[in-house]
Each structure stands twice: as C-alpha cells, then as structure tokens.
Design an enzyme around this catalytic site. Structure first.
Site, PDB file in Angstrom:
ATOM      1  N   GLY A   1      45.453  40.442  71.320  1.00  0.00           N
ATOM      2  CA  GLY A   1      44.355  39.892  70.549  1.00  0.00           C
ATOM      3  C   GLY A   1      44.511  38.448  70.129  1.00  0.00           C
ATOM      4  CG  ASP A   2      46.108  34.934  67.835  1.00  0.00           C
ATOM      5  OD1 ASP A   2      45.453  34.113  68.515  1.00  0.00           O
ATOM      6  OD2 ASP A   2      46.658  34.628  66.761  1.00  0.00           O
ATOM      7  CG  LEU A   3      49.391  36.859  74.932  1.00  0.00           C
ATOM      8  CD1 LEU A   3      50.499  37.544  74.162  1.00  0.00           C
ATOM      9  CD2 LEU A   3      49.101  37.594  76.234  1.00  0.00           C
ATOM     10  CG  HIS A   4      48.401  31.325  70.156  1.00  0.00           C
ATOM     11  ND1 HIS A   4      49.637  30.808  69.821  1.00  0.00           N
ATOM     12  CD2 HIS A   4      47.905  31.899  69.021  1.00  0.00           C
ATOM     13  CE1 HIS A   4      49.872  31.034  68.547  1.00  0.00           C
ATOM     14  NE2 HIS A   4      48.847  31.707  68.027  1.00  0.00           N
TER      15      HIS A   4
END
Length: 303
Positions: free
Chosen positions: A193-196
């Site tokens: 969901g927030d794979l930066h």
C-alpha cells in the site's frame, strides 16, 4: 539521548494540533514503559518518519531491534497485521505489538534503501520482485481497495469540476473507466500500500525488506505507481518521458508477474488522482505538471 527529534515534534504539532501536542507529552513515558516491558535498552539515535519515532534498541539477548511508536491514526491500524501475516517474508519481522499505543518491536534492517540504487530500472525490478513476495492471501478484517470504488469515482468527478477540469476529458474518462472496470474486481491479496523506495531497506537474512505497510487488500499492481512516484525526479531527466514511464512499469510488471496492461491502467488512475490532489495540497508545480503529462502519456497506451 534526545527522544523526540525537534523536526518531528514540530510537524506533529502543526499537523495534529492539541491532540498531537498531548501525544508528544506522553510519548517519552510510553517509550520508557515499552522498553521495560519488552526488556530492551536504547542502542542509537532516534529516527522518525512522518507519523512515528523509531528507537534503535537491543533486546535482552543482545539482538538488535527497533521500537516504533506512531501517532494514533486510522492509516496505521493495520501495519502490525500485515507484518504478522508476512512473518518476515519480504518484510521486517514483527517481534512484539501493543495496538492500543500504536507500538511495535520490529526486526532491525540495514541503513540503505532502494532509494540509494542509481539505476531506476533496477529499483523497479527489485520493487516488483518484492511486491510478488508480499502478495499472499489476506486475512479478514483488513481494508479492501475494492470498497473504495464509489469514493474514487465520485471524488475524481467532483475534484476535476471544482478545479476547473485541468486534465483533458479522455484522461479523466480513462481513469474513471479503470475505477469502473478494475477496482471492483481485485484479488483477496495482501498489498503493502505504500511501497516507495525509502520503505524498502537493505537486509541481512534477505536482500531487501519492506517497512511501513498500510495493509490493504487488493491488486498488487496498485503499488507500481507508488514506487514510480518515489523516483519522480529521475523521470524529469529522461529524454523521452513516455518511453521511460512505460519501460519502468513493464519492468515492475514482469518482476511482479502482473499483467502489463493492468499495471499501466492502475498507474494512469493514480497519476490522475495525484495530479488533482497535488493541486489542492500545494505540491510543487513541476511535480503536478509531471503527473499531468504522465497521465496523458499513459492514457494513449491503454488499449
């Protein structure tokens, strides 16, 4: 040793107001109580993200770990649930949790991150392989991306109208078509969901380990844009932005074993959302402009 970094304290107070200041007042006592309870001692300088502090510690047996305490927020609720499901597969291990205080004791990863890789294509490939490893059956109770389809469809239309329709109609219509066609039809798969890039750290027992998940359920292709966005500055120097976008998405899709078309459509939708959100929230003009341009280029590559 200073527990609460000054920049973190200021940003929390500015963002959360009185609730944030009250939480900051309690935070040192919460950390000390958890250190006693989980039999840890501090072992380095306190770091922080946007919503929490990370305290390097040593456990009673000398093993390194980190104590993470976050400001109570709905977006942080399912982070330990995701870690528990993965149990160290592609992510740092969850060692202890205190959900009432939004606190976790986690495996300590290395100091380097995916943001340090000079080759953006290599970073997309690493992120894609990691997304594939994290794509496991999701437990019940986690937020489903498919449930956000009505909200996203309504929001796109209203935001575009309120902002004076800054994007061409075909670009907005393509994003709405993705919400209609793809968002309701998603697998019951756990998604980071927030794979930066900064949320993928060097590891020892595995080359790369994810941190800070949101714990969504849905299509792993959702995370392609997150990783792409974290290397946005690199795209500005690309001689052909469209070719660079498509190449990076293709690299991610192949590594994650996802359909290229589906990955492109998710990225186009999220570019449109980012372009509209950025106008409302003060993103730099160059970044909003890049989202506009990227959304248009990706639209022409959706069959």
């Amino acid at each position: 040793m200073r527990l609460i970094p000054e920049a973190f304290a200021q940003s929390t107070a500015d963002r959360e107001g009185d609730a944030g200041r009250a939480w900051l007042d309690r935070l040192p006592g919460v950390v000390e109580d958890l250190l006693r309870r989980w039999r840890c001692v501090r072992d380095g300088s306190v770091a922080h993200g946007q919503v929490g502090v990370v305290v390097p510690v040593r456990r009673a047996d000398g093993a390194p770990a980190v104590l993470k305490v976050s400001f109570p927020h709905p977006g942080n609720v399912h982070e330990p649930d995701a870690f528990a499901v993965w149990n160290g597969r592609g992510a740092v291990r969850l060692l202890e949790r205190d959900d009432a205080r939004f606190a976790m004791l986690l495996e300590r990863a290395g100091t380097g991150s995916l943001a340090d890789l000079p080759d953006a294509d290599e970073a997309m490939a690493v992120g894609g392989r990691l997304a594939r490893r994290l794509a496991v059956p999701a437990p019940p109770g986690l937020p489903r991306l498919r449930d956000r389809a009505p909200e996203w469809a309504e929001g796109l239309g209203k935001d575009a109208e309120r902002l004076g329709h800054p994007l061409p109609s075909p670009v907005l219509h393509a994003a709405l078509a993705t919400v209609r066609d793809l968002v309701p039809d998603q697998p019951d798969t756990l998604v980071h969901g927030d794979l930066h890039a900064a949320n993928v750290l060097r590891g020892e027992r595995e080359p790369w380990l994810a941190i800070d998940p949101k714990g969504f359920v849905g299509d792993p292709a959702y995370d392609a844009f997150t990783l792409l966005r974290s290397r946005a500055a690199d795209l500005l120097t690309a001689p052909d932005l469209g070719a660079a976008l498509l190449r990076r998405l293709a690299v991610f899709a192949e590594a994650a074993e996802l359909e290229r078309e589906r990955t492109v459509r998710w990225a186009q939708l999220r570019c449109v959302q980012a372009a509209l959100w950025g106008r409302d929230n003060g993103d730099p003009e160059w970044l909003v402009g890049m989202y506009d341009h990227a959304a248009g280029l990706l639209t022409t590559n959706i069959s």
